[in-house]
Design a protein around this motif. Structure first.
Motif, mmCIF file in Angstrom:
data_model
loop_
_atom_site.group_PDB
_atom_site.id
_atom_site.type_symbol
_atom_site.label_atom_id
_atom_site.label_comp_id
_atom_site.label_asym_id
_atom_site.label_seq_id
_atom_site.Cartn_x
_atom_site.Cartn_y
_atom_site.Cartn_z
ATOM 1 N N ASP A 117 0.830 -1.215 0.000
ATOM 2 C CA ASP A 117 0.000 0.000 0.000
ATOM 3 C C ASP A 117 0.859 1.257 0.000
ATOM 4 O OD1 ASP A 117 -2.179 -1.650 0.043
ATOM 5 O OD2 ASP A 117 -2.530 -1.470 2.204
ATOM 6 N N LYS A 118 1.929 1.209 0.791
ATOM 7 C CA LYS A 118 2.799 2.397 0.929
ATOM 8 C C LYS A 118 3.470 2.705 -0.408
ATOM 9 C CE LYS A 118 6.321 4.315 4.023
ATOM 10 N NZ LYS A 118 7.257 4.844 3.091
ATOM 11 N N TRP A 119 4.086 1.715 -0.997
ATOM 12 C CA TRP A 119 4.824 1.962 -2.241
ATOM 13 C C TRP A 119 3.881 2.324 -3.381
ATOM 14 C CZ3 TRP A 119 9.666 -1.661 -3.148
ATOM 15 C CH2 TRP A 119 10.590 -1.435 -2.121
ATOM 16 N N LYS A 120 2.701 1.688 -3.389
ATOM 17 C CA LYS A 120 1.733 2.020 -4.449
ATOM 18 C C LYS A 120 1.304 3.485 -4.304
ATOM 19 C CE LYS A 120 -2.447 0.700 -6.699
ATOM 20 N NZ LYS A 120 -3.818 0.309 -6.524
ATOM 21 N N ALA A 121 0.995 3.880 -3.065
ATOM 22 C CA ALA A 121 0.556 5.264 -2.835
ATOM 23 C C ALA A 121 1.655 6.255 -3.215
ATOM 24 C CB ALA A 121 0.161 5.445 -1.367
ATOM 25 N N GLU A 122 2.899 5.844 -3.016
ATOM 26 C CA GLU A 122 4.035 6.732 -3.347
ATOM 27 C C GLU A 122 4.403 6.655 -4.826
ATOM 28 O OE1 GLU A 122 7.054 5.270 -0.688
ATOM 29 O OE2 GLU A 122 6.138 6.214 1.056
ATOM 30 N N THR A 175 7.193 2.066 -10.443
ATOM 31 C CA THR A 175 6.102 1.651 -11.347
ATOM 32 C C THR A 175 6.643 1.062 -12.656
ATOM 33 O OG1 THR A 175 5.970 3.964 -11.983
ATOM 34 C CG2 THR A 175 4.301 3.178 -10.431
ATOM 35 N N TYR A 194 1.438 -3.422 -9.637
ATOM 36 C CA TYR A 194 0.683 -3.383 -8.379
ATOM 37 C C TYR A 194 -0.627 -4.151 -8.457
ATOM 38 C CZ TYR A 194 4.089 -0.294 -6.280
ATOM 39 O OH TYR A 194 5.243 0.199 -5.747
ATOM 40 N N ASN A 234 -1.275 -7.005 -5.678
ATOM 41 C CA ASN A 234 -2.415 -6.862 -4.756
ATOM 42 C C ASN A 234 -3.151 -8.185 -4.513
ATOM 43 O OD1 ASN A 234 -3.728 -4.947 -3.136
ATOM 44 N ND2 ASN A 234 -5.517 -5.096 -4.495
#
Ligand code: GLY
Ligand code: MN
Ligand code: MN
Length: 461
Positions: free
Chosen positions: A403-408, A412, A417, A421
């Motif tokens: 969640d943290k890396w995706k939000a940041e 990519t 992701y 998930n």
């Protein structure tokens, strides 16, 4: 204990590296659980065991490099001690078992050190990891407790590491004794872990086995269906069919050398779905690392080879993408493998970690990284014959990290992701073996413990 001449040889070699000063070794004391007389299991300091061998509390020892004398210090039991705790050899008798011909009381040590401080002689000591020992040192040499470790002797640390890093044949035998117990712990766990059981039932059975062998745990058992938490010491989950339990455990040999082995067990007897591919991915990385480990090869490079191997398999199942060399260099694979490939092992499961990993695992040729994942590699320097290493690749699916890396928007170019998930409840997989570096490669220590998927399933079914 080993024969006295082993301890004499180790101390002589150490002493030869110092022309002047005192080399002070502080042994451990009993450590209270809730009041002074109700103590945790006693564990002697590992460097004290290495040079002096005496497995009793409240001792210290000094090599006087100028005079060439070796002395152990401790108080003999009084009649009150003997009434409560039984008779003990005297400090002189205990020293003699390690080839030490000079002994004194704790008050004698205080006088020797006060005299050394008054004369401006250097008192070399190792970093302290116990508050009571740091306080004792404060009283002995007048360095404030919170400053003690800033004054630990780098020359002594380096000298100790330069001996303890290379295991003697007797030390390898001890590690293999610890591994005999590990073997039986792992086989037991594979056989008894079943859906519906609580993790604590399996962990408790393994701990009981260790006790029944007169051994101790080398570190708290990790047995968890939440293997994605790397050092998970909670055993409260009820296990469900289709989950995997990471079992990372080790025993203490009679002379207190460790073992450190991990296997991953399919609950219900069969690895299912993507567990199968990812188990093989971890095993492939493990085999590649074992094949690459030999003298002259930097452990950092073996680690990166294992990371590259994991990344290839993670790309094959869609979790990673893009240029994998660039991905590993950037640290994108640390989404799945957040720790190091392994560490030295000996007396301590993370051998000599108390002396500072910088001096144990790194040298001027290899700098410790600050990158997430790589910064947790406890050793980067070149392998040499006699070193004992753990080899422990893994894949850990950590929802909070996803969640943290995706939000940041991190990595990519390298991480898918949407696919990642789907692994939120996957847990973790680790396999770990202990090896000694030989002249030409490495040798796995101990009796083999099932590791191939079919062999683990045959026991777990
Ligand atoms: N058992 C702890 C470790 O593998 O580092
Ligand atoms: Mn381990
Ligand atoms: Mn380990």
């Amino acid at each position: 204990m080993f024969d006295a001449d082993i301890y004499v040889a180790r101390r002589t070699k150490l002493q030869q590296q110092f022309k002047h000063g005192l080399l002070l070794f502080i042994g451990n004391a009993d450590s209270p659980m809730n009041y002074a007389d109700n103590t945790y299991h006693f564990r002697q300091d590992s460097s004290f065991l290495y040079y002096w061998g005496i497995d009793d509390p409240d001792l210290a020892a000094v090599i006087d490099a100028d005079a060439g004398t070796h002395t152990v210090y401790g108080n003999d039991f009084t009649i009150d001690d003997i009434v409560w705790r039984g008779p003990q050899p005297t400090i002189t008798e205990r020293g003699a078992m390690a080839g030490v011909t000079s002994a004194g009381t704790r008050d004698d040590l205080a006088k020797v050190l006060a005299d050394a401080v008054r004369k401006g002689r250097r008192v070399h000591f190792l970093p302290q990891y116990r508050a009571d020992n740091a306080q004792w040192l404060d009283r002995l040499i007048g360095i404030r407790v919170d400053a003690i470790n800033h004054h630990a002797s780098v020359p002594l640390i380096k000298a100790v590491v330069s001996q303890r890093a290379y295991k003697e044949p007797g030390e390898i035998r001890e590690i293999e004794l610890a591994l005999e117990v590990s073997h039986d712990m792992h086989v037991l766990a594979m056989k008894i872990a079943k859906p519906g059981m609580y993790e604590r039932e399996v962990a408790g059975a393994m701990a009981g086995l260790v006790e029944s062998r007169g051994s101790q745990l080398a570190f708290p058992i990790i047995f968890s269906v939440h293997g994605e938490t790397l050092h998970n010491h909670d055993h409260g989950n009820q296990m469900q069919a289709g989950q995997m339990a990471v079992n990372d455990c080790g025993a203490d040999s009679p002379l207190h050398y460790a073992s450190d082995i991990t296997r991953t067990i399919p609950i219900g007897g069969k690895f299912v779905g993507p567990q199968r591919e990812l188990y093989q991915a971890v095993l492939r990385a493990h085999k590649k690392a074992l094949a690459a480990a030999r003298p002259g090869v930097k452990w950092m490079d073996v680690h990166l080879l294992a990371c590259r191997s994991l990344a290839e398999d993670l790309k094959a199942i869609g979790c990673m993408k893009g240029d994998l060399d660039a991905a590993v260099q950037a640290g994108a694979h640390a989404m799945f493998f957040q720790c190091g490939l392994g560490h030295m092992m000996g007396f301590d499961v993370h051998d000599m970690e108390g002396l500072g990993e910088q001096h144990v695992g790194y040298d001027p040729t290899v700098t410790r990284s600050t990158q997430f994942g790589l910064k947790s590699l406890r050793m980067g320097r070149a392998l040499e014959p006699g070193m004992v290493m753990t080899v422990e690749p893994g894949i850990y699916m950590i929802p909070t990290l996803m969640d943290k890396w995706k939000a940041e928007g991190k990595f990519t170019d390298f991480l898918n992701y949407d696919v990642i998930n789907k692994f939120r409840t996957f847990g973790g997989i680790r396999v770990e073996d202990d090896v000694v570096i030989t002249k030409t490669g490495s040798r796995s220590l101990g009796k083999p413990i099932p590791i191939e998927m079919a062999d683990v399933e045959a026991l777990a079914g």
